[in-house]
Design a protein around this motif. Structure first.
Motif, PDB file in Angstrom:
ATOM      1  N   ALA A  84      -9.434 -31.241 -23.000  1.00 51.59           N
ATOM      2  CA  ALA A  84      -8.625 -30.383 -23.866  1.00 51.59           C
ATOM      3  C   ALA A  84      -7.589 -31.157 -24.675  1.00 51.59           C
ATOM      4  CB  ALA A  84      -7.908 -29.316 -23.029  1.00 51.59           C
ATOM      5  N   HIS A  85      -7.343 -32.394 -24.284  1.00 52.22           N
ATOM      6  CA  HIS A  85      -6.289 -33.156 -24.977  1.00 52.22           C
ATOM      7  C   HIS A  85      -6.605 -34.645 -24.943  1.00 52.22           C
ATOM      8  CE1 HIS A  85      -1.784 -33.798 -25.869  1.00 52.22           C
ATOM      9  NE2 HIS A  85      -2.332 -35.000 -25.839  1.00 52.22           N
ATOM     10  N   GLY A  86      -7.129 -35.162 -26.049  1.00 50.59           N
ATOM     11  CA  GLY A  86      -7.383 -36.595 -26.152  1.00 50.59           C
ATOM     12  C   GLY A  86      -7.123 -37.065 -27.566  1.00 50.59           C
ATOM     13  N   HIS A  87      -7.013 -38.381 -27.709  1.00 50.61           N
ATOM     14  CA  HIS A  87      -6.748 -38.979 -29.021  1.00 50.61           C
ATOM     15  C   HIS A  87      -7.965 -39.832 -29.385  1.00 50.61           C
ATOM     16  CE1 HIS A  87      -2.549 -37.603 -28.917  1.00 50.61           C
ATOM     17  NE2 HIS A  87      -2.709 -37.759 -27.619  1.00 50.61           N
ATOM     18  N   VAL A  88      -8.865 -39.244 -30.174  1.00 49.96           N
ATOM     19  CA  VAL A  88     -10.212 -39.781 -30.330  1.00 49.96           C
ATOM     20  C   VAL A  88     -10.209 -41.130 -31.053  1.00 49.96           C
ATOM     21  CG1 VAL A  88     -12.499 -39.330 -31.281  1.00 49.96           C
ATOM     22  CG2 VAL A  88     -11.188 -37.459 -30.267  1.00 49.96           C
ATOM     23  N   LEU A 290      -2.453 -27.039 -35.159  1.00 51.58           N
ATOM     24  CA  LEU A 290      -1.485 -28.077 -35.500  1.00 51.58           C
ATOM     25  C   LEU A 290      -0.804 -28.557 -34.224  1.00 51.58           C
ATOM     26  CD1 LEU A 290       0.393 -26.974 -38.744  1.00 51.58           C
ATOM     27  CD2 LEU A 290      -1.717 -28.280 -38.492  1.00 51.58           C
ATOM     28  N   LYS A 291      -0.434 -29.840 -34.250  1.00 50.94           N
ATOM     29  CA  LYS A 291       0.252 -30.437 -33.103  1.00 50.94           C
ATOM     30  C   LYS A 291       1.719 -30.650 -33.447  1.00 50.94           C
ATOM     31  CE  LYS A 291       0.620 -33.034 -29.251  1.00 50.94           C
ATOM     32  NZ  LYS A 291       0.160 -34.415 -29.191  1.00 50.94           N
ATOM     33  N   LEU A 292       2.578 -30.115 -32.575  1.00 49.48           N
ATOM     34  CA  LEU A 292       4.022 -30.316 -32.711  1.00 49.48           C
ATOM     35  C   LEU A 292       4.536 -31.050 -31.470  1.00 49.48           C
ATOM     36  CD1 LEU A 292       5.077 -26.693 -33.823  1.00 49.48           C
ATOM     37  CD2 LEU A 292       4.545 -28.641 -35.295  1.00 49.48           C
ATOM     38  N   GLU A 373       1.241 -28.637 -24.533  1.00 52.15           N
ATOM     39  CA  GLU A 373       0.538 -29.851 -24.130  1.00 52.15           C
ATOM     40  C   GLU A 373       1.359 -30.597 -23.086  1.00 52.15           C
ATOM     41  OE1 GLU A 373      -2.553 -30.163 -25.195  1.00 52.15           O
ATOM     42  OE2 GLU A 373      -2.084 -28.263 -26.203  1.00 52.15           O
ATOM     43  N   HIS A 374       0.765 -30.820 -21.953  1.00 51.30           N
ATOM     44  CA  HIS A 374       1.303 -31.543 -20.788  1.00 51.30           C
ATOM     45  C   HIS A 374       1.974 -30.602 -19.788  1.00 51.30           C
ATOM     46  CE1 HIS A 374       0.101 -34.911 -23.099  1.00 51.30           C
ATOM     47  NE2 HIS A 374       1.082 -34.786 -23.979  1.00 51.30           N
ATOM     48  N   PHE A 375       2.977 -29.818 -20.232  1.00 56.97           N
ATOM     49  CA  PHE A 375       3.658 -28.904 -19.320  1.00 56.97           C
ATOM     50  C   PHE A 375       3.947 -29.614 -17.993  1.00 56.97           C
ATOM     51  CE2 PHE A 375       4.102 -24.949 -16.746  1.00 56.97           C
ATOM     52  CZ  PHE A 375       5.091 -24.370 -17.521  1.00 56.97           C
ATOM     53  N   THR A 436      -7.273 -35.501 -20.332  1.00 51.26           N
ATOM     54  CA  THR A 436      -6.780 -36.790 -19.819  1.00 51.26           C
ATOM     55  C   THR A 436      -5.677 -37.395 -20.679  1.00 51.26           C
ATOM     56  OG1 THR A 436      -8.431 -37.971 -21.113  1.00 51.26           O
ATOM     57  CG2 THR A 436      -9.012 -37.402 -18.845  1.00 51.26           C
ATOM     58  N   ASP A 437      -5.542 -36.931 -21.948  1.00 52.01           N
ATOM     59  CA  ASP A 437      -4.644 -37.599 -22.881  1.00 52.01           C
ATOM     60  C   ASP A 437      -5.124 -39.025 -23.176  1.00 52.01           C
ATOM     61  OD1 ASP A 437      -2.523 -37.719 -24.638  1.00 52.01           O
ATOM     62  OD2 ASP A 437      -0.999 -38.098 -23.117  1.00 52.01           O
ATOM     63  N   PHE A 438      -6.475 -39.246 -23.109  1.00 50.31           N
ATOM     64  CA  PHE A 438      -6.959 -40.599 -23.416  1.00 50.31           C
ATOM     65  C   PHE A 438      -6.466 -41.014 -24.804  1.00 50.31           C
ATOM     66  CE2 PHE A 438     -10.564 -37.841 -24.882  1.00 50.31           C
ATOM     67  CZ  PHE A 438     -10.625 -38.218 -26.214  1.00 50.31           C
TER      68      PHE A 438
HETATM   69 ZN    ZN Z   1      -1.425 -36.867 -26.241  1.00 46.04          ZN
END
Ligand code: ZN
Length: 552
Positions: A84-88, A290-292, A373-375, A436-438
C-alpha cells in the motif's frame, strides 16, 4: 453453406471459452469478504486475464474446453500481494546509486563510497542511499568532513534510510551555494553537512535532474525486484511528474506489469495542473491521490510529538503545517477529486491529520477513504476517531521490527501503547492497509507478514514479541496486504482477491504460510508471479531471495 460453417468455426475460435486457461492442483489460500481464510484448489482464467471461476477441487470438472492447463504441483497459491505504500522509482534508483543500507559504521560508509567513486569515475555527482547511524557503534551522524576525506573533488550527497536527512560533502554544498552563514529553514536543520527535513531542499535543488532514460531504467529495475518477491500492486507514494511520465511510457509500451495506484506529490501536482485519472493500460496505472506530509520521521527526531522526546527533552519534533494550512492543503486536494494520503508519524501529527479528515469527512463524506501513511505513534485516545471519519491506517509492519529499540529511546516506556498498534486499529473498526515503505525497508512482503503475526524480527527478538497484544492473526495480516491494500487504493473491485471478474494476479510460493513458524514465514520464497493471467516472473532453480535484500 460452406461459408456459414467457416463463419461458425471462426466465431467459435474467437470465443473466450476457447482460450480459457486453468491452473490446477494448487494449495490456494486467500481472504474472503468475511475476513477469513478461504482455501481453493484451482483457478480458471479467461483469455482477457481475469478470473472466470475459482474451484475448491484441485482437479475440477469443467464442462467447456480449456485451452491451456498448468499443473501447480500442489504448490501454495496466494493472490498477488499489494504494497500500500512504496516508492517505486526510488527502489529502482537504489540499484543505480551507492548502496548504504546495512552499513555498520562511518568507516564502512566511507569504504562503499570509495569503491563506488572508483567504479564510476564519470558520474558528475555521486548519490547514495540507506545509511542509518542508529546501527553504528557510536550512533554519530556522518559529516561533510567524513565524505570530504574520501571524495573531495566531486559533489556527494548520501540520503539517510528514512529519506528525512541527507549528508553532503563540501563540493556539494559549494555547488548548492550553501555557506556557513546559511541558516536552517523552518521545519529543518543543518549540522556539519547534515540537512534534515525541510533543509534538504537546499541541497536537493542542486542535484542534476534524472534523465527520462534513467527513470525508465529505474522503473524497470524496480518492477523486476517487486515481481520477484510477489508484489503485483503498489500504492506508489510521492510519485513525481517525472515518475508519472515514466510509468505512462511503460504502460504505453506494454511493459508495466506491476499495477500502480499513484499518489502524486501535492506541490508537483498543483504545479503541473494534474487531475486524477481513471485506470489506464488495462488497469495497470492510475493517478488516484495526492501525498501530503504532516511531520518528519522518528529516527531523525522529525516526528511531531505531543510531549517532548524522551532522549532529547528540548524538542517535540517538526510540525510541518499549522492546522489551518493542513486543512487547506487537504481540502484543495479533495476538491480536485484526489484521494488524500498524509504522512503522519508522531502522535501530534496523527491527531492533527485526524482532525483535518474529520472536518473534510463532513464536507465530502467518509467515502473518500482518507489515508494516514504510517500512523506509527498514536495517542491511544485518538485511535477510536479513525473509523467514524472513514480514515484508513496505512502501516508498515517491518517498521516496527526495525524501529523498536529506537522508538523505546525516543518515546520512553510510557508512550508505547499506541505505537505500531495494528490490533488496536482493527479492533477500533478502522481499515488497515499494509506495505513496506520500500526502499526504506525491503519490498519483500513476507518479512512484513511475519512481523505482523509475531512482533519479532528475523532473529526471533524479542522473545514473545514486542507489545504482543498488537500481534495479528495470519488472516488479518494477509487481508491488510491484499484486500486492505486494494481497498486503500480504490481497487478492490479489480485486485486483492481471486474472484470472477477480478484480475488473475497471483503468486506461487514454496511453503504454506498458514502452517509455518514466523521465522520460516519470513523466509518464504516466491516461485512464480502472474499478472493478468500471464506469468511475469519465474524463479530459477538455484536463486533465493534474502528477506532483507534491497536490490543490490
Ligand atoms: Zn514513504
Amino acid at each position: 453453406m460452406r461459408k456459414t460453417a467457416l463463419a461458425l468455426i471462426a466465431a467459435l475460435l474467437a470465443s473466450p471459452a476457447f482460450a480459457d486457461r486453468l491452473i490446477e492442483n494448487v494449495n490456494g489460500i486467500q481472504i474472503g469478504a468475511d475476513g477469513r481464510i478461504h482455501r481453493f484448489g484451482s483457478v480458471l482464467m479467461r483469455e482477457d486475464g481475469k478470473v472466470k471461476q475459482v474451484f475448491t477441487a484441485r482437479i475440477p470438472r469443467i464442462p467447456t474446453y480449456v485451452e491451456t492447463t498448468v499443473d501447480g504441483q500442489g504448490k501454495t497459491l496466494l493472490p498477488g500481494l499489494i504494497d500500500a505504500h512504496g516508492h517505486v522509482l526510488d527502489l529502482g534508483m537504489t540499484q543505480m546509486t551507492v548502496q548504504l543500507v546495512g552499513t555498520s559504521s562511518v568507516a564502512d560508509l566511507q569504504q562503499r563510497l570509495r569503491d563506488y567513486a572508483a567504479a564510476h569515475p564519470n558520474d558528475a555527482w555521486i548519490i547514495g542511499f540507506g545509511w542509518n547511524q542508529e546501527l553504528w557503534p557510536d550512533k554519530r551522524f556522518p559529516t561533510a568532513a567524513d565524505l570530504d576525506a574520501v571524495v573531495p573533488d566531486r559533489p556527494v550527497v548520501l540520503e539517510r534510510v528514512d529519506g528525512h536527512a541527507v549528508v553532503a560533502n563540501s563540493a556539494a554544498m559549494k555547488a548548492a551555494g550553501v555557506t556557513p552563514q546559511t541558516g536552517s529553514p523552518a521545519g529543518g536543520r543543518i549540522e556539519n553537512g547534515l540537512f534534515v527535513d525541510n533543509a534538504r531542499s537546499l541541497i536537493d535543488k542542486a542535484i542534476p535532474e534524472r534523465t527520462p532514460a534513467q527513470s525508465d531504467e529505474a522503473l524497470a529495475k524496480a518492477q523486476a525486484q517487486l515481481l520477484a518477491v510477489g508484489v503485483t500492486g503498489v500504492g506508489s507514494m510521492s510519485t513525481s511528474i517525472e515518475d508519472w511520465e515514466a510509468m505512462k511510457r511503460a504502460g504505453a509500451a506494454g511493459t508495466l506489469n506491476v499495477r500502480l495506484m499513484a499518489y502524486i506529490g501535492a506541490a508537483q501536482a498543483a504545479e503541473a495542473h494534474m487531475k486524477p485519472t481513471g485506470w489506464l493500460y488495462g488497469d495497470r496505472l492510475r493517478a488516484v491521490g495526492l501525498k501530503l506530509f504532516a511531520d518528519g520521521a522518528l529516527g531523525s527526531r522529525g516526528a511531531w510529538l505531543k510531549q517532548p522526546y524522551s532522549d532529547k527533552p528540548d524538542t517535540r519534533g517538526l510540525q510541518f503545517h499549522s492546522d489551518a494550512e493542513m486543512l487547506q492543503l487537504a481540502d484543495a486536494a479533495a476538491s480536485n477529486g484526489f484521494q488524500v494520503a498524509t504522512h503522519a508519524i508522531g502522535d501530534a501529527a496523527n491527531a492533527q491529520v485526524i482532525s483535518t479528515y474529520e472536518t473534510l469527512s463532513k464536507k465530502y463524506g467518509r467515502g473518500r477513504r482518507w489515508r494516514i501513511e504510517h500512523f506509527q505513534i498514536a495517542d491511544p485516545a485518538d485511535i477510536p476517531r479513525l473509523a467514524p471519519a472513514g480514515i484508513i491506517a496505512s502501516m508498515q509492519p517491518t517498521h516496527q521490527t526495525s524501529d523498536r529499540l529506537m522508538a523505546e529511546k525516543r518515546l520512553g516506556p510510557n508512550r508505547l501503547a499506541g505505537a505500531y498498534a495494528w490490533q488496536t486499529v482493527l479492533k477500533s473498526g478502522a481499515r488497515l492497509a499494509f506495505g513496506t515503505d520500500f526502499p526504506v525497508e525491503s519490498p519483500n512482503p513476507f518479512p512484513g507478514l511475519s512481523a505482523a503475526v509475531s512482533r519479532q524480527d528475523m532473529k526471533g527478538q524479542p522473545p514473545g514479541g514486542w507489545i504482543p497484544s498488537e500481534r495479528l492473526t495470519f488472516a488479518q495480516a494477509l487481508s491488510a496486504y491484499t484486500r486492505g491494500a486494494a481497498y486503500a487504493g480504490f481497487a478492490e473491485d479489480k485486485i486483492g482477491s481471486l474472484e470472477p471478474g477480478k484480475w488473475a494476479d497471483f503468486i506461487l510460493v514454496d511453503r504454506d504460510p498458514t502452517k509455518v513458524d514466523p521465522i520460516s514465514l519470513w523466509n518464504t520464497q516466491v516461485l512464480e508471479t502472474w499478472v493478468g493471467g500471464k506469468r511475469v516472473f519465474q524463479r530459477s532453480a538455484s536463486a533465493t531471495v534474502s528477506p532483507t535484500e534491497r536490490g543490490r
